[in-house]
Design an enzyme around this catalytic site. Structure first.
Site, mmCIF file in Angstrom:
data_model
loop_
_atom_site.group_PDB
_atom_site.id
_atom_site.type_symbol
_atom_site.label_atom_id
_atom_site.label_comp_id
_atom_site.label_asym_id
_atom_site.label_seq_id
_atom_site.Cartn_x
_atom_site.Cartn_y
_atom_site.Cartn_z
ATOM 1 N N LYS A 137 0.850 -1.196 0.000
ATOM 2 C CA LYS A 137 0.000 0.000 0.000
ATOM 3 C C LYS A 137 0.881 1.240 0.000
ATOM 4 C CE LYS A 137 -1.973 2.611 3.225
ATOM 5 N NZ LYS A 137 -1.885 3.930 2.600
ATOM 6 N N GLU B 205 9.527 0.476 10.862
ATOM 7 C CA GLU B 205 10.545 1.506 10.649
ATOM 8 C C GLU B 205 9.831 2.826 10.931
ATOM 9 O OE1 GLU B 205 12.330 4.291 9.657
ATOM 10 O OE2 GLU B 205 12.263 3.803 7.509
ATOM 11 N N CYS C 275 13.154 10.017 8.148
ATOM 12 C CA CYS C 275 13.183 9.500 9.516
ATOM 13 C C CYS C 275 14.593 9.605 10.102
ATOM 14 C CB CYS C 275 12.696 8.063 9.535
ATOM 15 S SG CYS C 275 13.419 7.076 8.227
ATOM 16 N N GLU D 196 9.404 14.388 16.626
ATOM 17 C CA GLU D 196 9.818 14.395 15.222
ATOM 18 C C GLU D 196 9.030 15.469 14.463
ATOM 19 O OE1 GLU D 196 8.897 10.911 12.732
ATOM 20 O OE2 GLU D 196 10.979 11.042 12.050
HETATM 21 P P1 NDP Z 1 1.400 7.871 9.426
HETATM 22 O O1 NDP Z 1 2.272 7.010 10.242
HETATM 23 O O2 NDP Z 1 0.050 8.172 9.956
HETATM 24 O O3 NDP Z 1 1.205 7.211 7.991
HETATM 25 C C1 NDP Z 1 2.163 6.396 7.372
HETATM 26 C C2 NDP Z 1 1.443 5.378 6.506
HETATM 27 O O4 NDP Z 1 0.614 4.563 7.322
HETATM 28 C C3 NDP Z 1 0.514 6.001 5.469
HETATM 29 O O5 NDP Z 1 0.526 5.220 4.282
HETATM 30 C C4 NDP Z 1 -0.820 5.918 6.186
HETATM 31 O O6 NDP Z 1 -1.917 6.000 5.325
HETATM 32 C C5 NDP Z 1 -0.720 4.568 6.853
HETATM 33 N N1 NDP Z 1 -1.663 4.396 7.954
HETATM 34 C C6 NDP Z 1 -2.317 5.342 8.682
HETATM 35 N N2 NDP Z 1 -3.130 4.773 9.590
HETATM 36 C C7 NDP Z 1 -2.984 3.428 9.450
HETATM 37 C C8 NDP Z 1 -3.547 2.292 10.111
HETATM 38 N N3 NDP Z 1 -4.441 2.408 11.101
HETATM 39 N N4 NDP Z 1 -3.160 1.072 9.716
HETATM 40 C C9 NDP Z 1 -2.257 0.921 8.735
HETATM 41 N N5 NDP Z 1 -1.707 1.953 8.056
HETATM 42 C C10 NDP Z 1 -2.057 3.194 8.412
HETATM 43 O O7 NDP Z 1 2.192 9.177 9.096
HETATM 44 P P2 NDP Z 1 1.696 10.556 8.504
HETATM 45 O O8 NDP Z 1 1.738 10.470 7.056
HETATM 46 O O9 NDP Z 1 0.407 11.001 9.119
HETATM 47 O O10 NDP Z 1 2.864 11.504 9.049
HETATM 48 C C11 NDP Z 1 2.893 11.840 10.438
HETATM 49 C C12 NDP Z 1 4.286 11.808 10.977
HETATM 50 O O11 NDP Z 1 4.779 10.487 10.902
HETATM 51 C C13 NDP Z 1 5.296 12.635 10.219
HETATM 52 O O12 NDP Z 1 5.273 13.970 10.607
HETATM 53 C C14 NDP Z 1 6.562 11.941 10.606
HETATM 54 O O13 NDP Z 1 6.954 12.406 11.865
HETATM 55 C C15 NDP Z 1 6.173 10.485 10.707
HETATM 56 N N6 NDP Z 1 6.515 9.726 9.486
HETATM 57 C C16 NDP Z 1 7.656 8.973 9.502
HETATM 58 C C17 NDP Z 1 8.039 8.314 8.367
HETATM 59 C C18 NDP Z 1 9.295 7.498 8.341
HETATM 60 O O14 NDP Z 1 9.965 7.467 7.313
HETATM 61 N N7 NDP Z 1 9.613 6.781 9.389
HETATM 62 C C19 NDP Z 1 7.290 8.404 7.125
HETATM 63 C C20 NDP Z 1 6.071 9.190 7.219
HETATM 64 C C21 NDP Z 1 5.733 9.826 8.379
HETATM 65 P P3 NDP Z 1 -2.652 7.457 5.232
HETATM 66 O O15 NDP Z 1 -1.663 8.324 4.548
HETATM 67 O O16 NDP Z 1 -3.862 7.218 4.452
HETATM 68 O O17 NDP Z 1 -2.949 7.908 6.646
#
Ligand code: NDP
Length: 498
Positions: free
Chosen positions: A183, A258, A292, A392
């Site tokens: 996804k 991660e 990250c 973060e």
């Molecule tokens: P999220 O952790 O909410 O989202 C990351 C992914 O998980 C997206 O594809 C999201 O889909 C999906 N997701 C959300 N809810 C669920 C669930 N219940 N079950 C399974 N998958 C789910 O991050 P955000 O995009 O909201 O970003 C928020 C913060 O997260 C950022 O500011 C950053 O701090 C951190 N982040 C860290 C990352 C890394 O590389 N480690 C990458 C991205 C974010 P959807 O977009 O539809 O919510």
């Protein structure tokens, strides 16, 4: 299914990639994908819901027996072809990624796309070289350990490096003989959908790879809880990572996380300052800080702090923030309006706790960029316990603090709940290794920052998650050991005396 035509991109599929075909969503749902540069519509793609995820998992389960029993070298050859195909289409893929994510084209062309090809190539080569083992057990028995694929794996990939992360996830999973339902984030799905087209063109068996862009709380949640998914790999925030763990409980699937980070970047007083300034700017401003592993906490020895900051602030102020498709752009927009607002909020949070904004702290005032998700490179002096030095921010936002000695530097570096990446700059070899062994992190860079390579394990400790991407560790994490005992020449004890 529709394609979108956007010169000079050619056309891009907008359907869900399930069972080797691009198909509409079961309930006809659609998602608008918008440009972070000006918020205009780029594409309207199919939205995967729970039913579509079920169909994708069924397709992956059907494909599993043949894929997992195929000669490893043949699986590897397909991954090698995919790497070549990505390189053939490098310009087009880089532009697509830039338009969708806002990463400057010089980065997507110079880093993201070559690294994606390199990752698929590494795991293509790995497929027939990853071996089990023979265990020296008692006389008369042969014990060998096979590394078996796990089954259908679900992978949830975020929006910050969508193309590259797809290869980090798919590469080891496919090489090891698993089938995949991935996804992508609904915010940045286009390069992954294009990858689906390339996968189909190359002739991967249908259903080995399935791509289902959708929302996290629907498609992501279903994938994480699905009883026929044997492992879920998640990259994203720590809060959502916890929800994924909860969702995985039903069938006790394997989980790889991660998550976030708060990278400490320590500059000692004997560092090569020019190199440290340059590397520290890359550590935080590359990809607008949406990484990250970003070096989001600058920890400076008080003796060099002023000299360092003079140069660092001058560099931050000179970074060219502009349209990411422009070859000269060094920093593009953040990837979504929602995220831009989240980052800007941290500037108020910093000020409310007494933080001092040394540069940036706002959107650029260039009217050409007014409709986009731009934020200037931002440097804030803050105490190590302030929220901006603990949470973060995930933007072009670095907090700065000073230290007096190595012990204090280490205490500050290890003073968060995260443990992903960290860096240090020094000419003292023994100090470098000593600190590298004491920083709580999955990755440490000495006189450098943010290096990655498909052979080197990537992942964190503490609130940054568990499991590793890339390298042999990833192959281990995408396989189960099976211990096989053979009675070669053993006389079995007469347990029952007859
Ligand atoms: P999220 O952790 O909410 O989202 C990351 C992914 O998980 C997206 O594809 C999201 O889909 C999906 N997701 C959300 N809810 C669920 C669930 N219940 N079950 C399974 N998958 C789910 O991050 P955000 O995009 O909201 O970003 C928020 C913060 O997260 C950022 O500011 C950053 O701090 C951190 N982040 C860290 C990352 C890394 O590389 N480690 C990458 C991205 C974010 P959807 O977009 O539809 O919510």
């Amino acid at each position: 299914m529709d394609t979108i035509a956007r010169p000079p991109l050619g056309s891009v599929q907008t359907g869900l990639f399930i069972g080797g075909e691009f198909v509409a969503a079961a309930d006809g749902g659609r998602i608008d994908v918008v440009s972070p540069h000006d918020n205009t519509l780029i594409a309207r793609i199919a939205e995967a819901g729970a039913r579509d995820v079920d169909l994708a998992v069924e397709a992956a389960a059907r494909a599993f027996p043949a894929w997992s029993s195929m000669a490893a070298a043949d699986r590897g050859r397909l991954l090698l072809k995919l790497a070549d195909k990505i390189e053939e289409h490098a310009d087009e893929l880089a532009l697509l990624e830039t338009i969708d994510t806002g990463h400057p084209i010089r980065d997507t062309r110079g880093l993201d796309v070559p690294r994606t090809a390199g990752c698929f190539r590494y795991f293509g080569g790995m497929a027939d070289k990853f071996q089990g083992s023979v265990v020296p057990v008692e006389r008369g028995f042969l014990n060998y350990v096979l590394r078996q694929p796990i089954g259908v794996v679900g992978q949830i990939v975020p929006w910050n490096f969508p193309f590259m992360f797809t290869s980090w996830n798919m590469g080891p999973a496919l090489a090891a003989g698993n089938t995949v339902v991935l996804k992508p984030s609904e915010i940045t799905p286009l390069s992954t959908l294009r990858l689906g087209e390339l996968i189909a063109e190359i002739g991967f068996p249908k259903g080995v790879v399935n791509i289902v862009p959708g929302y996290g709380h629907t498609a992501g949640q279903r994938l994480a809880e699905h009883p026929a998914v044997s492992k879920i790999a998640f990259t994203g925030s720590t809060a959502t990572g916890r929800r994924v763990v909860e969702a995985s409980r039903g069938n006790l699937k394997r989980v790889q996380l991660e998550l976030g980070g708060k990278g400490a970047n320590i500059v000692f007083d004997d560092a090569d300052l020019a190199a440290a300034v340059n590397g520290s700017a890359f550590a935080i401003f590359h990809n607008q800080g949406q990484a990250c592993i970003a070096g989001s906490r600058l920890i400076l020895h008080e003796r060099i702090a002023e000299a360092f900051m003079d140069k660092f602030l001058a560099l931050a102020r000179s970074i060219r923030v502009d349209d990411p498709t422009d070859q000269g752009t060094e920093m593009g927009p953040l990837t979504s309006t929602e995220h831009r607002d989240r980052v800007l909020k941290y500037i108020d949070i910093a000020k409310s706790q007494g933080g001092e904004v040394l540069t940036g702290g706002a959107a650029p005032d260039d009217p050409r960029l007014a409709k986009g998700c731009y934020v200037l490179p931002t440097v804030v002096r803050a105490a190590p316990t302030d929220r901006v030095a603990q949470e973060e921010v995930f933007g072009p936002f670095v907090s700065v603090t000073t230290f007096k000695n190595d012990e204090e530097a280490l205490a500050i570096a290890n003073g968060t709940d995260y443990g992903l990446g960290g860096g240090l700059w020094t000419r003292d070899l023994s100090r470098a290794h000593k600190i590298a062994q004491s920083i709580r992190a999955g990755m440490v860079w000495i006189n450098s920052y943010k290096r990655v390579n498909p052979g080197s394990p990537f992942g964190g400790v503490g609130q940054s998650g568990y499991g590793r991407e890339m390298g042999f560790e990833a192959m281990h994490d995408y396989t189960e050991p099976r211990s096989v005992w053979v009675n070669v020449d053993a006389t079995l004890p007469a347990f029952y005396g007859r």
